[in-house]
Design an enzyme around this catalytic site. Structure first.
Site, PDB file in Angstrom:
ATOM      1  N   ASP A 447      11.989  10.369   1.228  1.00  0.00           N
ATOM      2  CA  ASP A 447      11.314   9.817   0.043  1.00  0.00           C
ATOM      3  C   ASP A 447      12.161   9.979  -1.218  1.00  0.00           C
ATOM      4  OD1 ASP A 447       9.225   8.648  -1.370  1.00  0.00           O
ATOM      5  OD2 ASP A 447       7.697   9.911  -0.433  1.00  0.00           O
ATOM      6  N   ASP A 505       2.610   2.152  -0.612  1.00  0.00           N
ATOM      7  CA  ASP A 505       1.507   3.113  -0.452  1.00  0.00           C
ATOM      8  C   ASP A 505       0.164   2.392  -0.492  1.00  0.00           C
ATOM      9  OD1 ASP A 505       2.914   5.438  -0.121  1.00  0.00           O
ATOM     10  OD2 ASP A 505       2.975   5.930  -2.250  1.00  0.00           O
TER      11      ASP A 505
HETATM   12  C1  GLA Z   1       5.204   9.043  -1.865  1.00  0.00           C
HETATM   13  C2  GLA Z   1       5.111   8.236  -0.596  1.00  0.00           C
HETATM   14  C3  GLA Z   1       3.841   8.588   0.144  1.00  0.00           C
HETATM   15  C4  GLA Z   1       3.820  10.054   0.441  1.00  0.00           C
HETATM   16  C5  GLA Z   1       3.962  10.842  -0.847  1.00  0.00           C
HETATM   17  C6  GLA Z   1       4.090  12.322  -0.572  1.00  0.00           C
HETATM   18  O1  GLA Z   1       4.253   8.650  -2.774  1.00  0.00           O
HETATM   19  O2  GLA Z   1       5.144   6.863  -0.864  1.00  0.00           O
HETATM   20  O3  GLA Z   1       3.752   7.833   1.329  1.00  0.00           O
HETATM   21  O4  GLA Z   1       4.854  10.368   1.330  1.00  0.00           O
HETATM   22  O5  GLA Z   1       5.097  10.431  -1.574  1.00  0.00           O
HETATM   23  O6  GLA Z   1       4.176  13.045  -1.715  1.00  0.00           O
END
Ligand code: GLA
Length: 703
Positions: A447, A505
């Site tokens: 990430d 997300d």
């Molecule tokens: C980001 C990602 C999510 C998740 C969060 C965890 O927002 O897009 O899918 O992994 O971080 O903190």
């Protein structure tokens, strides 16, 4: 052609690139577009008359025009002395090496001793990868302030630009604009690719649509700040320039050294957006390095994030893994919250060892159990970041991207590490290497959850690439997913090191459906992470049926992002059926063609598959205005007969089609045989659908 003038040609399946060189001058563009035969083509000079207020030595559009030579279009190269004084670069001669699938041009400036090499590489006949590098042949260093990855002509008949913009939870929003009368720019300065997708666009003729008309598509192989410019020329066509952005003074090229700009992927098709999308998929697929050199069936994921966010420990995670396995999940991914000091997003980033209170035996127990349950184990990390509230930051406050003596503004309570520093990269590599060596982890969700407010320039992007590269070469069997707050880092640069993108997300299937079409403009479906989330959607608050959510997620690399224990027994069984459905059909859904279309009355369709076997999604988002549904014309079907079965009906009304006509109902049990000409000309008869419903058909070509 006269003796001194020569054409250099590169041909793909249905396109050609033609350059013309007069003596040893800089080659000029003669053609980029549909495939052409150059027999009898007169020289460019002989086709042009004279024009008032022009350069006496007619300035034609060469492959890297520069200022002093009479080029008034967008700048392509800018080089300075170390003391900041500009170096005038004007190429006067060139050498060309050509082969069947590559043209290599060396541009020579004897005065400044700057050389540029441009390679036009045809990839499997689908399209071009253009690679530009600049070489210092002088005996003093110089700074590169800008270097175009490519400059290309866009024909006069182009009329529209499609580009994408976005934000967290709203990736790939499609924008359509007319060709500019002054100039059109897409410039991103967030330090990463951004939620609008790669630096790229589609340019269309006015008759172009999904299936017809000429379309040119481009995508920069880059995950940082970038600029795409399209400007009209005063000759009536357009010019496009793609470049990565370089911070002032960050890029020194020493004597005898070379700097390579990120390549540009370029494709054209006269079969509309679908034609050029297929080529873009070929070009990006070419860059993926699968473990074992071959893509294997994309395993069904369960990702823990929306199931429990930060609230997990060994018991909770084991429970989640057990219920995932019962659903048929094949890869269990433990998301954020597993490491030291990470109970929320305020602390812990940087300290990459398991929280021993939550996981007293480390993560091996979880990985072992996941494996025992027949699943791979994957782990979330965010190595390029640090929370100020972490051991790493307390020990190394100088390791972040920050201007000296200035505030350090946080985003999501975190700062970006400075990947220009070797010691930072070494430290991160060791941390990841330890994790991967100690535990049976075969997958990383990597990430990157903030923009760079203090710039790390192009070197930061290259630092990230190096880190990915080191991890990949030390652990070649580990697959990596690129995530940046959902889809903030989706591009052909990062795909060299990764195997999946977390597209957003936002799991709301209505939002997702549109975003996924944008994603597919640049990337193939097998790398599109698509999960079935809970309702109401955590991002939008909307709810759709489980079937509809699953049907849309099945277009990509399927996953589940909810706690199966929160579902009823019936819902779990339905979800499990969808997982089986995906497993049955993923060999068709992935790796082949994707064809997008629009029917009447707001119905959208999407086909994915191979030449003679496809799955077809027919999707209704909103309520219909009409009593009956119109047949859906499928232009790709033309020259064969097809057997068509209705595999699935997904939507609020469940799995039956109570009001459908008998011929349509029968398609669930017995395929309907129709000619391609009927399907393309008159259309596939479909039932009326309620809003947020989808049908999935199987199409098989038969004799
Ligand atoms: C980001 C990602 C999510 C998740 C969060 C965890 O927002 O897009 O899918 O992994 O971080 O903190």
């Amino acid at each position: 052609m006269t003796q001194d003038v020569r054409l250099y040609e590169l041909h793909g399946d249905d396109w050609s690139l033609i350059l013309e060189q007069d003596g040893n001058s800089i080659p000029i563009w003669r053609h980029f577009g549909v495939r052409v035969d150059t027999t009898g083509v007169p020289t460019a000079r002989s086709c042009r008359g004279t024009s008032t207020f022009s350069m006496d030595d007619d300035q034609r559009f060469d492959i890297l025009p520069t200022g002093g030579s009479g080029w008034f279009g967008p700048p392509t190269i800018s080089i300075n002395n170390p003391n900041g004084a500009p170096i005038d670069v004007q190429f006067s001669t060139s050498n060309i090496v050509s082969s069947e699938d590559q043209l290599g041009v060396e541009l020579i400036d004897e005065v400044s001793d700057v050389r540029v090499i441009i390679l036009y590489i045809s990839r499997a006949g689908a399209g071009l990868e253009i690679c530009t590098s600049v070489k210092n042949l002088s005996d003093i260093p110089f700074n590169v302030a800008r270097i175009a990855s490519a400059i290309i002509p866009l024909p006069a008949q182009m009329s529209e630009i499609i580009s994408w913009s976005g934000r967290h939870n709203s990736e790939f929003f499609e924008n359509r604009e007319s060709m500019p009368t002054q100039g059109w720019y897409r410039e991103t300065r967030h330090g990463i690719t951004g939620h609008g997708g790669p630096c790229g666009c589609y340019v269309l003729t006015n008759d172009a649509g999904w299936h017809q008309g000429q379309v040119i598509a481009m995508q920069l192989v880059w995950s940082g700040n970038a600029r795409l410019a399209i400007e009209p020329t005063d000759e009536g066509d357009w010019v496009a320039v793609a470049e990565h952005l370089i911070d002032p003074s960050e890029l020194t090229v020493h004597p005898a050294s070379t700097y390579s700009a990120p390549p540009l992927l370029l494709a054209t098709s006269s079969s509309g957006r679908n034609g050029v999308m297929e080529k873009m998929h070929s070009l990006t697929r070419h860059r993926i390095e699968w473990p074992g050199k071959k893509m294997r069936a994309r395993p069904v994921h369960l990702n823990s994030w929306e199931a429990c966010y930060f609230a997990h420990d060994e018991d909770r995670t084991l429970q989640l893994a057990e219920s995932a396995a019962k659903l048929g999940v094949e890869r269990f991914v433990l998301d954020d919250g597993w490491f030291q000091g990470r109970d929320n997003d305020k602390s812990g980033l940087g300290d990459w060892s398991p929280d021993t209170q939550k996981y007293p035996e480390g993560l091996s127990k979880i990985a072992y159990r996941a494996n025992e349950l027949g699943m791979e184990f994957g782990l979330w990390i965010e190595p390029e970041m640090v929370n100020p509230d972490s051991k790493l930051y307390r020990e190394h406050p100088a390791w972040v991207l920050a201007a000296a003596d200035r505030d350090r503004p946080t985003a999501r309570n975190q700062l970006a590490l400075d990947l220009r520093l070797e010691e930072v990269c070494d430290h991160l590599f060791r941390a990841i290497d330890n994790l991967l060596s100690e535990t049976s982890i075969s997958y990383l969700k990597w990430d990157h959850n903030r923009h760079h407010s203090s710039s790390g320039g192009a070197a930061q992007v290259r630092g990230s690439y190096e880190l990915f590269k080191r991890v990949r070469s030390a652990h070649p069997n580990v697959e990596i997913e690129s995530c940046a707050g959902g889809g903030g880092r989706i591009d052909a640069g990062i795909i060299n090191y990764t195997h999946r993108f977390w597209a957003s997300d936002n799991l709301d299937a209505v939002s997702r459906f549109a975003m996924q079409r944008g994603f597919l403009a640049f990337m193939p479906p097998e790398v599109m992470g698509a999960h079935v989330g809970a309702i109401p959607s955590h991002a939008t608050g909307r709810s759709q049926s489980l079937g509809f959510r699953a049907a849309i997620a099945c277009q990509g690399h399927l996953g589940v992002e909810l706690d199966p224990a929160s579902l009823t027994t019936q819902e779990r069984s339905e979800l499990s059926q969808w997982i089986n459905f995906y497993k049955d059909w993923r060999h068709i859904i992935h790796g082949g063609s994707t064809i997008l279309g629009e029917a009447s009355d707001g119905v959208l369709w999407q086909a994915q598959g191979l030449d003679d076997e496809l799955l077809l999604w027919v999707i209704r988002k909103d309520h219909s205005r009409f009593r009956h549904a119109q047949p859906i014309t499928l232009p790709f079907a033309t020259d064969r007969n097809w057997e068509i079965s209705l595999l699935r009906h997904a939507g609020q009304t469940g799995l039956s089609l109570p009001n459908a006509g008998s011929a349509i109902k029968e398609m669930s049990s017995k395929p309907l045989k129709l000619s391609g000409s009927w399907l393309a000309g008159s259309g596939l008869p479909v039932p009326s659908l309620a809003a947020e419903n989808a049908l999935i058909y199987h199409l098989k070509a038969v004799s």
